[in-house]
Design a protein around this motif. Structure first.
Motif, PDB file in Angstrom:
ATOM      1  N   ALA A 162      38.352  44.592  42.751  1.00  0.00           N
ATOM      2  CA  ALA A 162      37.686  45.153  43.923  1.00  0.00           C
ATOM      3  C   ALA A 162      38.672  45.787  44.902  1.00  0.00           C
ATOM      4  CB  ALA A 162      36.877  44.073  44.636  1.00  0.00           C
ATOM      5  N   ASP A 163      39.920  45.349  44.883  1.00  0.00           N
ATOM      6  CA  ASP A 163      40.938  45.857  45.799  1.00  0.00           C
ATOM      7  C   ASP A 163      42.285  45.721  45.093  1.00  0.00           C
ATOM      8  OD1 ASP A 163      42.804  46.406  47.761  1.00  0.00           O
ATOM      9  OD2 ASP A 163      41.933  45.069  49.263  1.00  0.00           O
ATOM     10  N   ARG A 164      42.711  46.759  44.414  1.00  0.00           N
ATOM     11  CA  ARG A 164      43.896  46.716  43.548  1.00  0.00           C
ATOM     12  C   ARG A 164      45.183  46.377  44.313  1.00  0.00           C
ATOM     13  NH1 ARG A 164      42.693  46.566  38.525  1.00  0.00           N
ATOM     14  NH2 ARG A 164      44.483  47.667  37.738  1.00  0.00           N
ATOM     15  N   ARG A 165      45.146  46.372  45.639  1.00  0.00           N
ATOM     16  CA  ARG A 165      46.338  46.002  46.421  1.00  0.00           C
ATOM     17  C   ARG A 165      46.546  44.499  46.442  1.00  0.00           C
ATOM     18  NH1 ARG A 165      44.528  48.526  51.862  1.00  0.00           N
ATOM     19  NH2 ARG A 165      42.654  47.618  50.997  1.00  0.00           N
ATOM     20  N   ARG A 166      45.471  43.742  46.208  1.00  0.00           N
ATOM     21  CA  ARG A 166      45.555  42.272  46.246  1.00  0.00           C
ATOM     22  C   ARG A 166      45.784  41.717  44.850  1.00  0.00           C
ATOM     23  NH1 ARG A 166      41.039  39.243  49.334  1.00  0.00           N
ATOM     24  NH2 ARG A 166      40.178  39.224  47.243  1.00  0.00           N
ATOM     25  N   LEU A 167      46.497  40.602  44.783  1.00  0.00           N
ATOM     26  CA  LEU A 167      46.673  39.890  43.520  1.00  0.00           C
ATOM     27  C   LEU A 167      45.822  38.630  43.546  1.00  0.00           C
ATOM     28  CD1 LEU A 167      50.507  39.989  42.753  1.00  0.00           C
ATOM     29  CD2 LEU A 167      48.677  41.272  41.647  1.00  0.00           C
ATOM     30  N   LEU A 168      45.167  38.360  42.441  1.00  0.00           N
ATOM     31  CA  LEU A 168      44.409  37.122  42.288  1.00  0.00           C
ATOM     32  C   LEU A 168      45.249  36.145  41.486  1.00  0.00           C
ATOM     33  CD1 LEU A 168      40.872  38.573  41.480  1.00  0.00           C
ATOM     34  CD2 LEU A 168      41.848  37.956  43.706  1.00  0.00           C
ATOM     35  N   VAL A 169      45.180  34.885  41.873  1.00  0.00           N
ATOM     36  CA  VAL A 169      46.005  33.843  41.256  1.00  0.00           C
ATOM     37  C   VAL A 169      45.097  32.861  40.530  1.00  0.00           C
ATOM     38  CG1 VAL A 169      47.764  32.080  41.679  1.00  0.00           C
ATOM     39  CG2 VAL A 169      47.601  34.055  43.218  1.00  0.00           C
ATOM     40  N   ARG A 170      45.507  32.489  39.319  1.00  0.00           N
ATOM     41  CA  ARG A 170      44.791  31.455  38.566  1.00  0.00           C
ATOM     42  C   ARG A 170      45.799  30.660  37.744  1.00  0.00           C
ATOM     43  NH1 ARG A 170      40.958  31.586  34.720  1.00  0.00           N
ATOM     44  NH2 ARG A 170      39.595  32.635  36.155  1.00  0.00           N
ATOM     45  N   GLN A 171      45.373  29.498  37.263  1.00  0.00           N
ATOM     46  CA  GLN A 171      46.255  28.689  36.429  1.00  0.00           C
ATOM     47  C   GLN A 171      46.542  29.430  35.129  1.00  0.00           C
ATOM     48  OE1 GLN A 171      43.870  24.990  36.300  1.00  0.00           O
ATOM     49  NE2 GLN A 171      45.718  23.966  36.995  1.00  0.00           N
ATOM     50  N   ALA A 172      47.745  29.268  34.621  1.00  0.00           N
ATOM     51  CA  ALA A 172      48.095  29.854  33.334  1.00  0.00           C
ATOM     52  C   ALA A 172      47.281  29.164  32.246  1.00  0.00           C
ATOM     53  CB  ALA A 172      49.594  29.688  33.069  1.00  0.00           C
ATOM     54  N   PRO A 173      46.900  29.914  31.223  1.00  0.00           N
ATOM     55  CA  PRO A 173      46.092  29.307  30.161  1.00  0.00           C
ATOM     56  C   PRO A 173      46.850  28.243  29.365  1.00  0.00           C
ATOM     57  CG  PRO A 173      46.643  31.584  29.616  1.00  0.00           C
ATOM     58  CD  PRO A 173      47.139  31.327  31.005  1.00  0.00           C
ATOM     59  N   GLU A 174      48.167  28.322  29.339  1.00  0.00           N
ATOM     60  CA  GLU A 174      48.994  27.362  28.611  1.00  0.00           C
ATOM     61  C   GLU A 174      49.813  26.550  29.599  1.00  0.00           C
ATOM     62  OE1 GLU A 174      50.198  28.030  24.967  1.00  0.00           O
ATOM     63  OE2 GLU A 174      48.474  29.314  24.594  1.00  0.00           O
TER      64      GLU A 174
END
Length: 135
Positions: A65-77
């Motif tokens: 939705a806003d390419r300037r922002r980074l979304l953070v999530r847990q790594a899959p491994e």
């Protein structure tokens, strides 16, 4: 093991902030740094630093939705560090911490830790508080 808050070794800096950010990312995947900062009360710069320190445990991606922002999530491994920590037993940690002690001393410490765990576990907060203490 990570050093205490303010340490300057391999895991130096604010270990507490890193743990807070890691917990928030686990509970709220695909959050922007600003959202994590708002929920945790940490300064945005400290959240960014913590995310950088968690580079093996999290992944970032641009917000569609806003390419300037980074979304953070847990790594899959799991990272090598998480795997190492999970593989370490209390016995290993006690043997290291109490290297100069006797087996009896280590047993006494282990017994004391078991009592603490029983009293400090989440279930202990739900125990019957109306019971009378022995007189």
């Amino acid at each position: 093991m990570p050093e205490p808050e303010g340490g300057s070794g391999q895991y130096g800096g604010s270990t507490r902030a890193v743990l807070i950010v890691a917990s928030d990312v686990a509970a709220h995947p695909d959050s922007a740094v600003g959202e994590i900062a708002a929920r945790t009360g940490l300064p945005q710069s400290q959240v960014s630093t913590s995310v950088a320190r968690l580079k093996e445990a999290v992944v970032t991606a641009p917000d569609p939705a806003d390419r300037r922002r980074l979304l953070v999530r847990q790594a899959p491994e799991l990272s090598a560090r998480v795997t190492e920590v999970r593989a370490t037993t209390i016995e290993d940690a006690l043997a290291t911490a109490l290297a100069e002690s006797t087996p009896e001393d280590r047993k006494e410490v282990t017994d004391a830790l078991e009592v603490l765990a029983r009293h400090l576990s989440p279930r202990s907060s739900t125990r019957d508080t109306t019971a009378q203490a022995p007189r």
